[in-house]
Design an enzyme around this catalytic site. Structure first.
Site, mmCIF file in Angstrom:
data_model
loop_
_atom_site.group_PDB
_atom_site.id
_atom_site.type_symbol
_atom_site.label_atom_id
_atom_site.label_comp_id
_atom_site.label_asym_id
_atom_site.label_seq_id
_atom_site.Cartn_x
_atom_site.Cartn_y
_atom_site.Cartn_z
ATOM 1 N N HIS A 61 0.786 -1.241 0.000
ATOM 2 C CA HIS A 61 0.000 0.000 0.000
ATOM 3 C C HIS A 61 0.819 1.292 0.000
ATOM 4 O O HIS A 61 0.340 2.307 -0.470
ATOM 5 C CB HIS A 61 -1.043 0.002 1.127
ATOM 6 N N GLU A 65 3.523 5.398 -3.135
ATOM 7 C CA GLU A 65 3.555 6.707 -2.458
ATOM 8 C C GLU A 65 4.950 7.036 -1.927
ATOM 9 O O GLU A 65 5.383 8.182 -1.965
ATOM 10 C CB GLU A 65 2.539 6.696 -1.306
ATOM 11 N N ASP A 66 5.653 6.036 -1.432
ATOM 12 C CA ASP A 66 6.901 6.314 -0.701
ATOM 13 C C ASP A 66 8.179 5.759 -1.320
ATOM 14 O O ASP A 66 9.261 5.932 -0.756
ATOM 15 C CB ASP A 66 6.783 5.774 0.736
HETATM 16 MN MN LIG Z 1 0.642 3.191 5.456
#
Ligand SMILES: [Mn+2]
Length: 170
Positions: A61, A65-66
């Protein structure tokens, strides 16, 4: 060994490689991978989720994003269903933080069931983490009015809220 077990291990390994140089924001600088594994584990152990796509979504997840992971990479390795969940729970990092949080609230009701489960377990994990220890940068005196103490959320209330939420989603 079942093919689903092999797939879960492959997914966890992919996430571990992607997050390998990252640490959580706590003072202990916990390896980042503890978080996605913990989120998947909450869904499996506490919510009884057996849908492998949801568990893979939980493990992956935060990769887009990271880290340098792309949605296409997720789709090629794990298929379009896993990609969809990761896409639904990924914030647009080009937006300012408050705008991102606002968008999360706006989008949440329209997310798929699987994405809602991942989001919920993600939030629960982070709240429990906040109870466990104050994040780096929030321990200073000027921040003590925002987080008066690290264990400011009653674990019983947290657990009760989780049970209500997970019941509502199933
Ligand atoms: Mn998270």
């Amino acid at each position: 060994m079942g093919s689903e077990v092999a797939l879960i291990l492959q997914t966890a390994n992919f996430a571990a490689e992607k997050h390998k140089s990252q640490r959580r924001k706590d003072v202990e600088e916990t390896p980042y991978i503890n978080h996605p594994i913990g989120v998947a584990s909450i869904l499996s152990q506490e919510a009884g989720i057996t849908d492998i796509v949801v568990l893979q979504g939980a493990l992956l997840h935060d990769t887009v994003e990271d880290t340098n992971t792309t949605f296409l990479e997720i789709e090629e390795k794990f298929g379009p269903e896993v990609r969809k969940i990761v896409e639904e729970v990924t914030d647009d990092k080009t937006l300012p933080k408050m705008e991102r949080k606002h968008q999360q609230i706006e989008h949440a009701p329209h997310c798929s069931h699987g994405a809602k489960l991942v989001k919920l377990a993600d939030k629960l994990y982070n709240l429990r983490d906040l109870n466990r220890c104050t994040p780096r940068g929030l321990a200073s005196k000027e921040n003590s009015s925002i987080w008066p103490q690290s264990n400011c959320i009653d674990p019983a209330i947290l657990q009760e809220t989780w049970h209500h939420s997970i019941y509502a989603f199933q």
